[in-house]
Design an enzyme around this catalytic site. Structure first.
Site, mmCIF file in Angstrom:
data_model
loop_
_atom_site.group_PDB
_atom_site.id
_atom_site.type_symbol
_atom_site.label_atom_id
_atom_site.label_comp_id
_atom_site.label_asym_id
_atom_site.label_seq_id
_atom_site.Cartn_x
_atom_site.Cartn_y
_atom_site.Cartn_z
ATOM 1 N N LEU A 174 -36.606 44.482 1.481
ATOM 2 C CA LEU A 174 -37.909 44.764 0.876
ATOM 3 C C LEU A 174 -38.603 45.922 1.572
ATOM 4 O O LEU A 174 -39.082 46.860 0.932
ATOM 5 C CB LEU A 174 -38.793 43.525 0.941
ATOM 6 C CG LEU A 174 -38.428 42.398 -0.020
ATOM 7 C CD1 LEU A 174 -39.438 41.281 0.100
ATOM 8 C CD2 LEU A 174 -38.374 42.900 -1.441
ATOM 9 N N ALA A 175 -38.677 45.874 2.902
ATOM 10 C CA ALA A 175 -39.414 46.910 3.616
ATOM 11 C C ALA A 175 -38.695 48.256 3.500
ATOM 12 O O ALA A 175 -39.317 49.274 3.184
ATOM 13 C CB ALA A 175 -39.579 46.516 5.080
ATOM 14 N N GLY A 176 -37.399 48.263 3.732
ATOM 15 C CA GLY A 176 -36.654 49.517 3.737
ATOM 16 C C GLY A 176 -36.601 50.162 2.368
ATOM 17 O O GLY A 176 -36.871 51.362 2.213
ATOM 18 N N HIS A 187 -37.046 26.522 10.003
ATOM 19 C CA HIS A 187 -37.492 26.064 8.685
ATOM 20 C C HIS A 187 -37.122 24.603 8.485
ATOM 21 O O HIS A 187 -35.983 24.218 8.698
ATOM 22 C CB HIS A 187 -36.836 26.922 7.599
ATOM 23 C CG HIS A 187 -37.482 26.758 6.260
ATOM 24 N ND1 HIS A 187 -37.315 25.637 5.510
ATOM 25 C CD2 HIS A 187 -38.292 27.580 5.558
ATOM 26 C CE1 HIS A 187 -38.005 25.771 4.385
ATOM 27 N NE2 HIS A 187 -38.609 26.945 4.389
ATOM 28 N N ARG A 246 -44.655 24.628 8.874
ATOM 29 C CA ARG A 246 -43.220 24.548 9.151
ATOM 30 C C ARG A 246 -42.902 24.100 10.567
ATOM 31 O O ARG A 246 -42.034 23.259 10.778
ATOM 32 C CB ARG A 246 -42.604 25.926 8.920
ATOM 33 C CG ARG A 246 -42.625 26.310 7.478
ATOM 34 C CD ARG A 246 -42.118 27.718 7.283
ATOM 35 N NE ARG A 246 -41.999 27.966 5.848
ATOM 36 C CZ ARG A 246 -41.578 29.105 5.327
ATOM 37 N NH1 ARG A 246 -41.236 30.106 6.112
ATOM 38 N NH2 ARG A 246 -41.490 29.252 4.032
ATOM 39 N N HIS A 277 -34.633 30.432 10.832
ATOM 40 C CA HIS A 277 -34.861 30.948 9.507
ATOM 41 C C HIS A 277 -35.499 32.323 9.544
ATOM 42 O O HIS A 277 -35.182 33.203 8.745
ATOM 43 C CB HIS A 277 -35.772 29.950 8.792
ATOM 44 C CG HIS A 277 -36.413 30.455 7.565
ATOM 45 N ND1 HIS A 277 -35.682 30.855 6.486
ATOM 46 C CD2 HIS A 277 -37.715 30.640 7.238
ATOM 47 C CE1 HIS A 277 -36.521 31.260 5.536
ATOM 48 N NE2 HIS A 277 -37.752 31.156 5.978
ATOM 49 N N LEU A 285 -42.267 38.056 2.333
ATOM 50 C CA LEU A 285 -42.084 39.031 1.255
ATOM 51 C C LEU A 285 -43.300 39.948 1.200
ATOM 52 O O LEU A 285 -43.192 41.158 1.029
ATOM 53 C CB LEU A 285 -41.897 38.304 -0.074
ATOM 54 C CG LEU A 285 -40.704 37.351 -0.133
ATOM 55 C CD1 LEU A 285 -40.640 36.680 -1.498
ATOM 56 C CD2 LEU A 285 -39.406 38.086 0.137
#
Lengths: 639, 256, 256
Positions: free
Chosen positions: A43-45, A266, A330, A401, A441
């Site tokens: 997502l970031a890249g 997690h 969590r 996780h 995300l």
């Protein structure tokens, strides 16, 4: 070294706006004179590469996968948070900010978190425009759900495949830039080192995984969006290839590594079934919205779950946390499960799980309602375990996780090496000691779409007119010979006897036992002795067959495991140093009377940023004090 | 340091060697563009296939008149020759139909040949172990074979009953007797029956496949597509096969 | 359980390969297929033989990295399941299992069971996106999307890009992959502006690399995400329309 976080002054609501105005700009015709290297296409890249390419920079994009779309962001299930307040339930930027700081157990940087909450709304707009098929209401507007115990419904989702759809959106934006020629994709290329010249990052050295060719790439800036390091534990929910090599190599070249002991376990994963288990599978935390967690009261109870009467069941989360019940954060849920299993209440053939029971929800809402909500998760569970969760309670157990720790970055996401940036899970910045569900995300896309495109420009503007460092510069020669030497040492070790995985498993066990959900001074000390010894054995005894001039996955693995060994020591070192419990870091010496995490804000309200001081030498600790001006520090309570 | 070379496929890579050469830039006539594209070729195959399906259906309906007797059949034959008279001179309409059919056959066969080459090139190294097909059925996998059988039979059929070269008792214009004498030879009857079975198999897949190729897809009628194909194949093939059987079993009486 | 494995071994892209036979013992039926291969590889390494190269990453059936043809079926015998989610309980003790890489000209074998699939990326680069520059987006709720349309787009968008559709197709066609992306974007209001341009560019690029669709339906059976071939029909229709449509009038809404 003093750590300058470069957080702008002023009220927290205005910091980012002010900063955006104060940052220097690069004129459009000058942008194409700059080359930016982006490593990693999650997502970031992918978001950063696509956005920077769109702006007109030359972007060189690297992934060790065959396609950018395979990055592990794709496996995120639950959703993405945004302070849209579409549900009219009192959400706001400030509330998302507050929840994230509190959820992170007050170990994150306020200004970064506030910016994250601010841009969260833009992310949703951006993704919808790209065609991400988020869930909709019948009226055609976006649907939201409450996630991970949040008291507002701010989570946007696309079935159980939100990460996939967001990544495909970013990947498609990247594909458009590749076609337009602004981004150049190097697939099956693994970054093995960063080139630093005169204190600035000027390039990287990669290995082509198909041909073994070592190549040099030069850029005006380097972005590492290379994910987290949960695979140090061997068994985690991360993908098989996830590794710390890029971040670790940057660390060895001068980038400080922050809070390495902040790892997230997690709570809802499928327990291991045997010793050859290669990885663990996570099931969305949303299951806890309707499932009830319990264990048999009697540790020796061997009855099948449906024959254990209510009176003989211990719904331990509901008992201990009446307010939040099964929806505690969590870290709390994970530790509680560990305690039950450690006390002998574990269920399943290996007695390594707890029950997550849907029978109540099924009788209350009907099977079809449950199927609508969780059908794909139930199917996945049945495929893996061969048990039908509609009739038999699921068995779950926590698994590593996500890693909140990572490369230290300032407000601009720049590491301590000028020109070297870290984004997404690879940096440490936003989640403190514990990450909230559906926030990973959000952070990856925030960094990629809405932070880096501005902050990199600010850095580059100061280097206008500077040409790229040529790849035949001695700085490149040195780094490349290091890389070649490392590869050759691994392949050249013909006396080895055991596979890389063998050592990875053993390393993972040491780390899991001593630096997992619960850490103690004694255990960490033991781990700090065992890890270097095992590392030595690994270097002597790992067996890598084949050559380095073609596809050789043992060689790839061995290089990554070598770096995990070094990181593992630092994780333990950091965990030992942090004499408090906070978020995912739980020190048995520091707990309240009823076994909850006990923070020490007076002495440990800081980011621990570690400096590499050489092979075998003690790392140096630098502290970035955390100042809380907008959130009042309080003991987290979920009772 | 690198012994292995990187195989990276880019558009236009000679390794791919597709049936059609690279596409010229810009847009040309849409029919030319159709022909250049595989999806377009499949569309052309579907359209020509529909025309041919119309033909076999009407051909069968016309032949049913064999059961009404010689006069009806021959009258029908004459009707076809007289079609659209006096707008058009005698037999012109029939010839226009025939030209249309020839064109449809030509497009159908040429597209099939070209796509076959494309598809072979798309997997130059075949699977080395035995494939286990799940959805692909006998009909879909033998389209090429059944098509060739039908084409060869067609040539014989024309020689037998249109040109008369393969029928020693041929009398131009006497449809009933020509059919009767032809089918009285058992080997012709058997060839005819086998060819019609091939046609049925071809239609079983083609009658469904055309919906996909034309993009006729809607949840409303999707379940009917397969039934249409089965129904159409049966409606054409069953009566067709009945003709030689009826001749041999003397349900259709001898030539008057 | 004890198994005999026939596995395709090939040292690099240029060399020929063949099947090697290995015995593995004591496999637990709860193991995944790839974990079984991990066990084999550890055995091989310890006995001094180079391990079998195969690609896999998330092992949760979502990244699309893994893909093996197992006993003649891409992704093996379990429906709607990627190779990494296939478990050994689907096999029986003493069975011989044949493992082969994807085969297609566009997917050259790199080593053993690893293939290069970048032509799929080329198809996306041709038009598999909505042009939405970062920062230019209107509010997310500005454009309502009917739930049914969003759900259908999601069905198509579930594609993991593993290439099993190509591997399964007797023609080596990538229609299901391409159609899924086209349908995902063409079904959404946001995707309308580029609808025909996208369809045309993606189909044309697809055809540079892959075979053509003859509607076997094998791709749908192999697809781990059960993507329907209905999307192929939709793609065909939009492609044909792209050739007819007067795109200057795309901004006009149908009235009435």
């Amino acid at each position: 070294m003093t750590l300058n976080s470069k957080v702008p002054s002023g009220p927290i609501e205005d910091k980012w706006e002010t900063h955006k105005f104060e940052m220097k700009l690069v004129a459009p015709h000058n942008k194409r004179r700059f080359t930016i290297i982006v490593v990693g296409t999650g997502l970031a890249g992918a978001a950063a590469a696509a956005s920077l390419g769109e702006l007109g920079y030359n972007v060189e994009v690297f992934t060790y996968h065959d396609s950018p779309r395979r990055a592990h962001s794709i496996a995120a299930q639950g959703g993405i948070n945004a302070a849209k307040n579409y549900k009219n339930d009192g959400d706001s930027v400030r509330r998302l900010f507050y929840d994230t700081v509190k959820g992170g157990d007050y170990r994150s940087r306020e200004a970064n978190v506030h910016r994250l909450a601010e841009v969260s709304v833009d992310i949703i707009d951006q993704c919808v425009a790209q065609g991400v098929p988020f869930a909709r209401e019948y009226g055609g507007l976006l649907d939201n759900r409450s996630f991970g115990g949040a008291q507002v419904s701010r989570t946007f989702y696309a079935r159980g495949q939100t990460g996939q759809q967001l990544l495909l959106g970013a990947y498609q934006a990247l594909a458009r830039q590749i076609a337009a020629g602004t981004c150049r994709l190097h697939n099956k290329s693994e970054m093995l080192d960063v080139v630093v010249k005169d204190g600035r990052a000027v390039g990287i050295v990669c290995r082509d995984l198909l041909t073994g060719e070592i190549s040099r790439h030069t850029g005006h800036a380097v972005v590492l969006a290379t994910g987290g390091y949960s695979n140090a534990f061997y068994l985690s929910t991360n993908a098989m290839y996830c590794n710390v090599t890029a971040a670790w190599r940057a660390h060895r070249r001068g980038a400080l590594f922050a809070n390495p002991c902040f790892t997230q376990i997690h709570p809802t994963c499928i327990p291991a079934s045997d010793e050859f288990q290669s990885k663990l599978t996570l099931m969305s935390e949303s299951l806890r919205n309707d499932g009830r967690i319990w264990v048999p009261k009697d540790p020796d109870d061997t009855r099948p779950p449906d024959q254990i009467p209510e009176a003989d069941r211990d719904y331990y989360l509901e008992r201990r946390y009446p307010a939040f019940g099964n929806l505690v954060p969590r870290d709390v849920a994970s530790r509680a499960a560990k305690r039950e299993v450690d006390n002998g209440h574990g269920v399943g053939p290996l007695e390594n799980g707890v029950y997550l029971d849907f029978s109540n929800a099924i009788s209350r809402l009907g099977r079809s309602a449950i199927e609508e909500k969780y059908g794909n998760l139930f199917e996945m569970y049945e495929r893996i375990t061969d048990e039908n969760p509609y009739s038999v309670p699921m068995r779950i157990y926590p698994a590593p996780h996500y890693t909140m720790g990572g490369l230290w970055v300032d407000y601009n996401l720049m590491t301590t090496v000028p020109g070297l940036y870290a984004a997404g899970e690879a940096n440490f910045s936003d989640h403190g000691a514990n990450r909230l569900g559906a926030s990973a995300l959000m952070q990856g896309l925030a960094d990629g779409y809405f932070v880096l495109p501005y902050t990199i420009g600010d850095y580059l503007a100061e280097h206008l007119g500077e040409s790229l460092v040529p790849t035949n510069d001695p700085a490149f020669d040195d780094v490349e010979s290091d890389v070649i030497g490392r590869v050759a040492r691994l392949v050249g070790n013909k006396r080895g006897t055991r596979s890389p995985d063998h050592y990875h498993r053993r390393l993972g066990k040491i780390l899991w036992d001593n630096c997992g959900m619960e850490r103690s001074r004694e255990g960490l000390g033991k781990a700090l002795a065992e890890i270097p010894a095992l590392h030595d054995e690994f270097r002597r005894d790992v067996r890598i067959l084949g050559s380095d001039d073609g596809l050789n996955s043992s060689l790839e693995k061995a290089g990554r495991i070598d770096d995990f060994f070094q990181l593992a020591s630092l994780m333990c070192r950091d965990a030992l140093d942090r004499e408090e419990s906070c978020g995912g870091h739980f020190r048995v010496e520091h707990q309240t009377e009823d076994g909850e995490a006990l923070r020490d804000d007076e002495n440990f309200s800081y980011v621990a940023a570690w400096e590499w001081t050489g092979e075998g030498a003690e790392p140096a600790l630098h502290k970035e004090p955390l100042v809380f001006e907008n959130v009042e520090l309080a003991q987290r309570s979920y009772k | 340091m690198s012994a292995a070379t990187r195989t990276k496929l880019l558009p236009g890579d000679p390794q791919l060697d597709k049936a059609d050469e690279g596409r010229p830039a810009g847009r040309s006539n849409f029919l030319v563009e159709f022909w250049r594209s595989d999806v377009g070729k499949k569309w052309l195959m579907a359209v020509s296939g529909l025309m041919l399906m119309g033909f076999v259906l009407f051909h069968m309906v016309g032949n049913l008149k064999l059961y009404l007797g010689a006069e009806d059949v021959n009258h029908y034959g004459e009707f076809l020759r007289e079609l659209l008279v006096p707008i058009l001179p005698r037999t012109v309409a029939l010839w226009l139909f025939r030209l249309g059919l020839v064109a449809a056959f030509a497009v159908h066969i040429a597209a099939a040949a070209s796509l076959t080459k494309t598809n072979r090139d798309a997997r130059k190294v075949p699977y080395k172990s035995e494939r286990d097909y799940i959805a692909a059925n006998f009909a879909s996998r033998t389209m090429r074979m059944t098509g060739i059988v039908i084409a060869l039979f067609l040539l014989f059929h024309l020689a037998d009953l249109t040109w008369g070269r393969a029928n020693p008792d041929f009398v131009r214009g006497d449809v009933y007797c020509n059919v009767y004498y032809s089918f009285s030879r058992p080997w012709v009857a058997i060839v005819y029956i086998l060819a019609n079975l091939a046609l049925g198999i071809h239609l079983y897949h083609g009658g469904w496949s055309l919906f996909q190729s034309l993009g006729w897809n809607s949840p409303r009628f999707n379940p009917w597509r397969r039934w249409f194909a089965i129904g159409f194949a049966l409606v054409v093939v069953v009566p067709n096969i009945s003709f030689p059987i009826s001749v041999l079993t003397e349900v259709i009486g001898p030539c008057p | 359980m004890d198994l005999t494995l026939r596995i395709w071994r090939q040292p690099d892209a240029e060399s020929d390969g063949d099947f090697h036979v290995y015995a593995v013992k004591g496999i637990s039926s709860d193991m995944s297929f790839l974990e079984m291969l991990d066990v084999l590889n550890e055995q091989l390494i310890e006995s001094g033989e180079e391990p079998v190269e195969f690609d896999s990453d998330c092992r949760e059936g979502i990244c699309g990295t893994c893909g093996l043809v197992i006993n003649g079926v891409p992704h093996g015998p379990e429906r709607a399941t990627a190779t990494c989610q296939l478990h050994m309980r689907k096999f029986s003790d003493g069975e011989t299992i044949t493992v082969e890489p994807w085969r297609a000209t566009a997917f050259p074998v790199q080593r053993d069971l690893v293939v290069e699939r970048s032509p799929l990326d080329r198809i996306i680069e041709a038009g598999g996106y909505i042009t939405a520059p970062t920062g230019a987006a209107p509010d997310a709720n500005e454009i309502p999307v009917p739930k049914e349309a969003a759900d259908a787009a999601m069905d198509a968008a579930a594609c993991i890009g593993c290439g099993a559709c190509v591997a399964a197709c007797p023609n080596g066609a990538a229609q299901l992959f391409t159609a899924a992306k086209i349908a995902h974007l063409n079904l959404l209001p946001q995707g309308q502006a580029e609808r025909y341009r996208r369809t045309e560019a993606m189909v044309d690029t697809m055809e540079e690399f892959f075979g053509s669709c003859t509607n076997h339906g094998e791709c749908e059976e192999a697809c781990p995400k059960e993507i329907s071939i209905d999307f192929i029909a939709m793609m065909n229709r939009d492609y044909i329309r792209s050739k007819f449509k007067n795109r200057k009038r795309l901004g006009q809404k149908k009235v009435g």
